[in-house]
Scaffold this motif. Structure first.
Motif, PDB file in Angstrom:
ATOM      1  N   PHE A 148      25.421  21.938  33.653  1.00 17.44           N
ATOM      2  CA  PHE A 148      24.783  22.662  33.272  1.00 17.44           C
ATOM      3  C   PHE A 148      25.130  24.341  33.890  1.00 17.44           C
ATOM      4  O   PHE A 148      24.728  25.099  33.209  1.00 17.44           O
ATOM      5  CB  PHE A 148      23.193  22.334  34.219  1.00 17.44           C
ATOM      6  N   GLN A 149      26.471  24.406  35.007  1.00 15.32           N
ATOM      7  CA  GLN A 149      26.386  25.500  35.465  1.00 15.32           C
ATOM      8  C   GLN A 149      27.574  26.222  33.774  1.00 15.32           C
ATOM      9  O   GLN A 149      27.317  27.266  33.805  1.00 15.32           O
ATOM     10  CB  GLN A 149      27.938  25.172  36.251  1.00 15.32           C
ATOM     11  N   VAL A 150      28.196  25.644  32.612  1.00 14.39           N
ATOM     12  CA  VAL A 150      28.754  25.999  32.025  1.00 14.39           C
ATOM     13  C   VAL A 150      27.994  26.398  30.534  1.00 14.39           C
ATOM     14  O   VAL A 150      28.380  27.662  30.755  1.00 14.39           O
ATOM     15  CB  VAL A 150      29.962  24.886  32.145  1.00 14.39           C
ATOM     16  N   ILE A 151      27.229  25.271  30.482  1.00 16.87           N
ATOM     17  CA  ILE A 151      26.143  26.037  29.026  1.00 16.87           C
ATOM     18  C   ILE A 151      25.226  26.899  30.258  1.00 16.87           C
ATOM     19  O   ILE A 151      24.963  28.337  29.551  1.00 16.87           O
ATOM     20  CB  ILE A 151      25.231  25.029  29.216  1.00 16.87           C
ATOM     21  N   GLY A 152      24.871  26.713  31.505  1.00 22.40           N
ATOM     22  CA  GLY A 152      23.701  27.887  31.998  1.00 22.40           C
ATOM     23  C   GLY A 152      24.844  29.161  31.958  1.00 22.40           C
ATOM     24  O   GLY A 152      23.912  30.439  31.603  1.00 22.40           O
ATOM     25  N   ALA A 153      25.751  29.323  32.113  1.00 18.63           N
ATOM     26  CA  ALA A 153      26.583  30.593  32.100  1.00 18.63           C
ATOM     27  C   ALA A 153      26.589  31.920  31.058  1.00 18.63           C
ATOM     28  O   ALA A 153      26.372  32.887  30.704  1.00 18.63           O
ATOM     29  CB  ALA A 153      28.075  30.561  33.069  1.00 18.63           C
ATOM     30  N   ILE A 154      27.281  30.696  30.051  1.00 17.68           N
ATOM     31  CA  ILE A 154      27.226  30.725  28.484  1.00 17.68           C
ATOM     32  C   ILE A 154      25.886  31.432  27.981  1.00 17.68           C
ATOM     33  O   ILE A 154      24.968  32.651  27.248  1.00 17.68           O
ATOM     34  CB  ILE A 154      27.633  30.029  27.609  1.00 17.68           C
ATOM     35  N   ALA A 155      24.498  31.360  28.107  1.00 22.04           N
ATOM     36  CA  ALA A 155      23.667  31.105  27.410  1.00 22.04           C
ATOM     37  C   ALA A 155      22.758  32.377  28.261  1.00 22.04           C
ATOM     38  O   ALA A 155      22.818  33.268  27.739  1.00 22.04           O
ATOM     39  CB  ALA A 155      22.757  29.777  27.475  1.00 22.04           C
ATOM     40  N   TYR A 156      23.140  32.473  29.277  1.00 23.94           N
ATOM     41  CA  TYR A 156      22.264  33.371  30.130  1.00 23.94           C
ATOM     42  C   TYR A 156      23.373  34.561  29.675  1.00 23.94           C
ATOM     43  O   TYR A 156      22.398  35.828  28.788  1.00 23.94           O
ATOM     44  CB  TYR A 156      22.738  32.948  31.504  1.00 23.94           C
ATOM     45  N   VAL A 157      25.055  34.662  29.374  1.00 29.52           N
ATOM     46  CA  VAL A 157      25.338  35.916  29.188  1.00 29.52           C
ATOM     47  C   VAL A 157      25.335  36.269  27.810  1.00 29.52           C
ATOM     48  O   VAL A 157      25.213  37.549  27.617  1.00 29.52           O
ATOM     49  CB  VAL A 157      26.881  36.125  30.090  1.00 29.52           C
ATOM     50  N   THR A 158      25.879  35.257  26.990  1.00 33.78           N
ATOM     51  CA  THR A 158      25.149  35.852  26.059  1.00 33.78           C
ATOM     52  C   THR A 158      24.229  36.573  25.614  1.00 33.78           C
ATOM     53  O   THR A 158      23.598  37.188  24.107  1.00 33.78           O
ATOM     54  CB  THR A 158      25.898  34.509  24.896  1.00 33.78           C
ATOM     55  N   ALA A 159      23.098  35.094  25.926  1.00 35.24           N
ATOM     56  CA  ALA A 159      21.347  36.043  25.390  1.00 35.24           C
ATOM     57  C   ALA A 159      21.107  37.502  26.339  1.00 35.24           C
ATOM     58  O   ALA A 159      20.633  38.316  25.406  1.00 35.24           O
ATOM     59  CB  ALA A 159      20.124  34.733  26.399  1.00 35.24           C
ATOM     60  N   GLY A 160      21.736  37.948  27.266  1.00 36.70           N
ATOM     61  CA  GLY A 160      21.985  39.363  27.856  1.00 36.70           C
ATOM     62  C   GLY A 160      22.804  39.716  27.852  1.00 36.70           C
ATOM     63  O   GLY A 160      23.118  40.690  28.485  1.00 36.70           O
ATOM     64  N   ARG A 161      24.255  40.089  26.733  1.00 35.52           N
ATOM     65  CA  ARG A 161      24.969  40.624  26.732  1.00 35.52           C
ATOM     66  C   ARG A 161      24.842  42.553  26.977  1.00 35.52           C
ATOM     67  O   ARG A 161      25.733  42.569  27.043  1.00 35.52           O
ATOM     68  CB  ARG A 161      25.866  40.714  25.557  1.00 35.52           C
ATOM     69  N   ARG A 162      24.048  42.281  25.826  1.00 35.47           N
ATOM     70  CA  ARG A 162      23.442  44.312  26.261  1.00 35.47           C
ATOM     71  C   ARG A 162      23.154  44.227  27.308  1.00 35.47           C
ATOM     72  O   ARG A 162      23.429  45.678  27.652  1.00 35.47           O
ATOM     73  CB  ARG A 162      22.629  44.127  25.324  1.00 35.47           C
ATOM     74  N   THR A 163      22.173  43.962  28.051  1.00 36.94           N
ATOM     75  CA  THR A 163      21.548  44.358  29.303  1.00 36.94           C
ATOM     76  C   THR A 163      22.916  44.021  30.653  1.00 36.94           C
ATOM     77  O   THR A 163      22.612  45.574  30.897  1.00 36.94           O
ATOM     78  CB  THR A 163      20.232  43.433  29.911  1.00 36.94           C
ATOM     79  N   ILE A 164      22.908  43.434  30.115  1.00 39.67           N
ATOM     80  CA  ILE A 164      24.544  43.142  31.048  1.00 39.67           C
ATOM     81  C   ILE A 164      25.519  44.446  30.995  1.00 39.67           C
ATOM     82  O   ILE A 164      25.873  44.463  32.252  1.00 39.67           O
ATOM     83  CB  ILE A 164      25.025  41.317  31.142  1.00 39.67           C
ATOM     84  N   ALA A 165      25.739  44.375  29.949  1.00 39.34           N
ATOM     85  CA  ALA A 165      26.989  45.839  29.102  1.00 39.34           C
ATOM     86  C   ALA A 165      26.449  46.547  30.145  1.00 39.34           C
ATOM     87  O   ALA A 165      27.302  47.668  30.347  1.00 39.34           O
ATOM     88  CB  ALA A 165      27.081  45.323  28.172  1.00 39.34           C
ATOM     89  N   ALA A 166      25.012  47.196  30.058  1.00 41.19           N
ATOM     90  CA  ALA A 166      24.491  48.472  30.587  1.00 41.19           C
ATOM     91  C   ALA A 166      24.773  48.771  32.131  1.00 41.19           C
ATOM     92  O   ALA A 166      24.946  49.392  32.881  1.00 41.19           O
ATOM     93  CB  ALA A 166      23.232  48.719  30.046  1.00 41.19           C
ATOM     94  N   LEU A 167      24.437  47.203  32.422  1.00 45.32           N
ATOM     95  CA  LEU A 167      24.424  47.063  34.249  1.00 45.32           C
ATOM     96  C   LEU A 167      26.263  47.608  34.665  1.00 45.32           C
ATOM     97  O   LEU A 167      26.648  47.891  36.066  1.00 45.32           O
ATOM     98  CB  LEU A 167      23.923  46.112  34.594  1.00 45.32           C
ATOM     99  N   MET A 168      27.255  46.432  33.503  1.00 40.54           N
ATOM    100  CA  MET A 168      28.600  46.682  33.915  1.00 40.54           C
ATOM    101  C   MET A 168      29.229  48.267  33.591  1.00 40.54           C
ATOM    102  O   MET A 168      30.179  48.286  33.955  1.00 40.54           O
ATOM    103  CB  MET A 168      29.101  45.974  33.630  1.00 40.54           C
ATOM    104  N   GLU A 169      28.362  49.205  32.680  1.00 36.11           N
ATOM    105  CA  GLU A 169      28.576  49.820  31.988  1.00 36.11           C
ATOM    106  C   GLU A 169      29.605  50.095  31.132  1.00 36.11           C
ATOM    107  O   GLU A 169      31.571  50.204  31.743  1.00 36.11           O
ATOM    108  CB  GLU A 169      29.567  51.004  32.906  1.00 36.11           C
ATOM    109  N   THR A 170      29.787  48.671  30.642  1.00 37.98           N
ATOM    110  CA  THR A 170      30.691  48.584  29.443  1.00 37.98           C
ATOM    111  C   THR A 170      30.037  48.381  27.976  1.00 37.98           C
ATOM    112  O   THR A 170      29.177  48.338  28.109  1.00 37.98           O
ATOM    113  CB  THR A 170      31.567  47.633  29.760  1.00 37.98           C
TER     114      THR A 170
END
Length: 205
Positions: A148-170
Motif C-alpha cells: 500500500f505504501q508503494v501503490i499509495g505513493a504512485i496514486a497520490y503523486v500521479t493524480a496530483g502531479r500538476r499541483t505537486i509540480a507547481a509546489l516543487m517549481e518544476t
C-alpha cells in the motif's frame, strides 16, 4: 463488435470519466447517458443501477491492470510491478484518479461491499513485497502495508502531479521522473539483503 457490446463500451468509458471527475456520489446515470446521447431506459438495459455500473467500471480497470502487470516482463518482481503501475497511471490518469477516489470516498460503501476488484492486484503486490523483503532489513514487516505504501505513493503523486509540480517549481514530467527514482531507491532498500561475509570485510563490496 456487436451493437450491444459497443454500447456497453461507450457507457463504461463515459462512466469512468464521470466517476473520476465527480466521484460516486456526484455522478448520476442521467448525466452519463446524456454524455453519450443515450436515454435512461437504454442505459438501464445494460446496468440496472449506479452501483452496478460503478462496480463494472472498477472491474474493467482491475482487469486492464492485471493484464498489464501479469506480463512476463513484469513478473513477480516488486520493481517490475511498481514500474508497471506507474507507467499505467501516467498513461491512464483518469483511471488512476478513480482508484484514488475509491480509496477516499469508499468508507461508507465498504461496509456493504461484496467484492473488491482491486484486491487481486494488492495480493500480487503483497506477494512480491514479501519476496522482496525476505532476508533483508524489512524482513518481518507487513508486506501488505509495504504494498500500500508503494501503490499509495504512485496514486497520490500521479493524480496530483500538476499541483505537486507547481509546489516543487518544476515540470510535471520531472515529478514523475523523481518519483520513479525514489521508488527504485526505496525498493532497493527493501531488497537489500545482507551479503555473506559482509561483516568480515567491513561491509565493503
Amino acid at each position: 463488435m456487436a451493437k450491444g457490446e459497443a454500447a456497453r463500451v461507450r457507457i463504461l468509458a463515459a462512466a469512468e470519466a464521470a466517476f473520476a471527475e465527480q466521484g460516486f456520489a456526484g455522478t448520476s446515470l442521467r448525466g452519463i447517458g446524456a454524455a453519450i446521447g443515450m436515454g435512461n431506459a437504454a442505459l438501464l438495459h445494460h446496468f440496472p443501477n449506479k452501483r452496478r455500473l460503478y462496480a463494472a467500471v472498477l472491474q474493467a480497470i482491475a482487469d486492464e491492470l492485471h493484464a498489464k502487470l501479469s506480463q512476463p516482463v513484469r513478473g513477480a518482481d516488486l520493481h517490475g510491478i511498481a514500474g508497471g503501475f506507474l507507467d499505467w497511471s501516467v498513461a491512464r490518469p483518469q483511471a488512476a484518479t478513480l482508484i484514488l477516489r475509491e480509496l477516499l470516498d469508499n468508507p461508507v460503501r465498504a461496509e456493504r461491499a461484496r467484492s473488491w476488484p482491486m484486491q487481486p492486484l494488492m495480493r500480487q503486490l503483497e506477494a512480491a513485497a514479501a519476496r522482496a523483503a525476505r532476508g533483508g532489513p524489512m524482513d518481518g514487516q507487513d508486506p501488505m502495508i509495504i504494498a500500500f505504501q508503494v501503490i499509495g505513493a504512485i496514486a497520490y503523486v500521479t493524480a496530483g502531479r500538476r499541483t505537486i509540480a507547481a509546489l516543487m517549481e518544476t515540470a510535471p514530467d520531472t515529478v514523475i521522473d523523481r518519483l520513479r527514482a525514489a521508488l527504485h531507491a526505496q525498493i532497493d532498500a527493501i531488497t537489500a539483503a545482507p551479503r555473506a561475509g559482509a561483516a568480515a570485510t567491513g561491509g565493503q563490496p
